[in-house]
Design a protein around this motif. Structure first.
Motif, mmCIF file in Angstrom:
data_model
loop_
_atom_site.group_PDB
_atom_site.id
_atom_site.type_symbol
_atom_site.label_atom_id
_atom_site.label_comp_id
_atom_site.label_asym_id
_atom_site.label_seq_id
_atom_site.Cartn_x
_atom_site.Cartn_y
_atom_site.Cartn_z
ATOM 1 N N UNK A 1 59.874 56.506 94.448
ATOM 2 C CA UNK A 1 60.922 56.557 93.417
ATOM 3 C C UNK A 1 60.366 56.179 92.047
ATOM 4 N N UNK A 2 59.450 55.224 92.011
ATOM 5 C CA UNK A 2 58.811 54.864 90.746
ATOM 6 C C UNK A 2 57.952 56.016 90.220
ATOM 7 N N UNK A 3 57.259 56.692 91.118
ATOM 8 C CA UNK A 3 56.445 57.833 90.707
ATOM 9 C C UNK A 3 57.323 58.951 90.145
ATOM 10 N N UNK A 4 58.443 59.198 90.808
ATOM 11 C CA UNK A 4 59.381 60.215 90.329
ATOM 12 C C UNK A 4 59.922 59.830 88.960
ATOM 13 N N UNK A 5 60.288 58.576 88.811
ATOM 14 C CA UNK A 5 60.790 58.083 87.533
ATOM 15 C C UNK A 5 59.724 58.221 86.449
ATOM 16 N N UNK A 6 58.483 57.909 86.791
ATOM 17 C CA UNK A 6 57.387 58.035 85.825
ATOM 18 C C UNK A 6 57.230 59.483 85.370
ATOM 19 N N UNK A 7 57.346 60.416 86.304
ATOM 20 C CA UNK A 7 57.233 61.833 85.931
ATOM 21 C C UNK A 7 58.386 62.252 85.028
ATOM 22 N N UNK A 8 59.594 61.754 85.310
ATOM 23 C CA UNK A 8 60.745 62.067 84.467
ATOM 24 C C UNK A 8 60.556 61.516 83.060
ATOM 25 N N UNK A 9 60.065 60.284 82.973
ATOM 26 C CA UNK A 9 59.821 59.669 81.667
ATOM 27 C C UNK A 9 58.741 60.452 80.922
ATOM 28 N N UNK A 10 57.684 60.834 81.630
ATOM 29 C CA UNK A 10 56.606 61.597 81.004
ATOM 30 C C UNK A 10 57.127 62.928 80.469
ATOM 31 N N UNK A 11 58.000 63.584 81.217
ATOM 32 C CA UNK A 11 58.578 64.851 80.762
ATOM 33 C C UNK A 11 59.416 64.655 79.516
ATOM 34 N N UNK B 1 59.170 62.312 77.296
ATOM 35 C CA UNK B 1 58.390 61.875 76.137
ATOM 36 C C UNK B 1 57.298 62.867 75.764
ATOM 37 N N UNK B 2 57.106 63.903 76.569
ATOM 38 C CA UNK B 2 56.042 64.881 76.299
ATOM 39 C C UNK B 2 56.291 65.607 74.989
ATOM 40 N N UNK B 3 57.513 66.058 74.764
ATOM 41 C CA UNK B 3 57.851 66.790 73.549
ATOM 42 C C UNK B 3 58.992 66.069 72.845
ATOM 43 N N UNK B 4 58.656 65.283 71.817
ATOM 44 C CA UNK B 4 59.690 64.488 71.145
ATOM 45 C C UNK B 4 60.704 65.339 70.382
ATOM 46 N N UNK B 5 60.459 66.649 70.260
ATOM 47 C CA UNK B 5 61.365 67.502 69.503
ATOM 48 C C UNK B 5 62.450 68.119 70.367
ATOM 49 N N UNK C 1 59.608 54.201 70.582
ATOM 50 C CA UNK C 1 59.234 53.720 69.270
ATOM 51 C C UNK C 1 58.972 52.226 69.219
ATOM 52 N N UNK C 2 59.212 51.518 70.274
ATOM 53 C CA UNK C 2 59.016 50.068 70.285
ATOM 54 C C UNK C 2 57.681 49.726 70.928
ATOM 55 N N UNK C 3 56.611 49.960 70.228
ATOM 56 C CA UNK C 3 55.309 49.574 70.743
ATOM 57 C C UNK C 3 54.618 50.656 71.543
ATOM 58 N N UNK C 4 55.285 51.749 71.824
ATOM 59 C CA UNK C 4 54.656 52.869 72.494
ATOM 60 C C UNK C 4 54.301 52.625 73.951
ATOM 61 N N UNK C 5 54.935 51.686 74.607
ATOM 62 C CA UNK C 5 54.633 51.443 76.012
ATOM 63 C C UNK C 5 55.458 52.409 76.836
ATOM 64 N N UNK C 6 54.790 53.075 77.755
ATOM 65 C CA UNK C 6 55.489 54.001 78.619
ATOM 66 C C UNK C 6 54.899 53.948 80.003
ATOM 67 N N UNK C 7 55.425 54.764 80.856
ATOM 68 C CA UNK C 7 54.942 54.834 82.229
ATOM 69 C C UNK C 7 54.571 56.276 82.498
ATOM 70 N N UNK C 8 53.456 56.469 83.156
ATOM 71 C CA UNK C 8 53.037 57.813 83.498
ATOM 72 C C UNK C 8 52.544 57.871 84.919
ATOM 73 N N UNK C 9 52.040 59.026 85.297
ATOM 74 C CA UNK C 9 51.533 59.217 86.645
ATOM 75 C C UNK C 9 50.039 59.474 86.551
ATOM 76 N N UNK C 10 49.267 58.711 87.311
ATOM 77 C CA UNK C 10 47.819 58.829 87.280
ATOM 78 C C UNK C 10 47.321 59.978 88.130
ATOM 79 N N UNK C 11 46.021 60.150 88.141
ATOM 80 C CA UNK C 11 45.398 61.250 88.861
ATOM 81 C C UNK C 11 45.713 61.205 90.351
#
Length: 106
Positions: free
Chosen positions: A62-72, A74-78, A89-99
Motif C-alpha cells: 500500500x505504501x508503494x502504491x501510494x508512492x506511485x500515486x504521489x510520484x504521478x 508531482x511528475x507534472x506540476x502543470x 513546496x514545503x522543502x521538496x520532500x516527497x516519496x517515490x518508488x525505487x528501482x
C-alpha cells in the motif's frame, strides 16, 4: 481505539522507511516524522475499511502504491486534475518508488 492503532501504524511506517534508508542524512531524519504522518493519513483516508487499513501484511504494498500515486501527481506540476496541492513546496520532500519497487524519499 483508532488512535492506538494509528500510532502503531505510524511506527511500522517509520520502521519500513528506516530499513530502506539505512544511514539516512540528518535532514532526512528531521523530515521523517512529518512525512510519515502524511503517509499514514493518506493510508487511513483511502482505506475501504479500518480492517484493510490495519492489515500489516499489505502495508508495504500500500505504501508503494501510494508512492506511485504521489510520484504521478508531482511528475507534472502543470496538470490540474483535482486542484489540490501535494505540499511539495514545503522543502521538496516527497516519496517515490525505487528501482526495486521499494519506497524511497525524493
Amino acid at each position: 481505539k483508532d488512535m492506538t492503532h494509528r500510532r502503531e501504524m505510524i511506527q511500522m511506517i517509520v520502521q519500513l522507511l528506516k530499513q530502506r534508508e539505512k544511514g539516512g542524512t540528518k535532514e532526512w531524519l528531521d523530515k521523517l516524522p512529518q512525512m510519515v504522518k502524511q503517509l499514514e493519513v493518506s493510508l487511513y483516508r483511502s482505506a475501504p475499511s479500518f480492517k484493510a487499513y490495519s492489515d500489516k501484511t499489505t502495508l508495504k504494498q500500500r505504501l508503494q502504491t501510494l508512492a506511485m500515486e504521489i510520484a504521478e501527481k508531482t511528475k507534472d506540476p502543470h496538470t490540474e486534475d483535482s486542484g489540490s496541492s501535494s505540499g511539495g513546496g514545503k522543502g521538496g520532500v516527497g516519496v517515490g518508488v525505487g528501482a526495486e519497487d521499494d519506497i524511497v524519499l525524493l
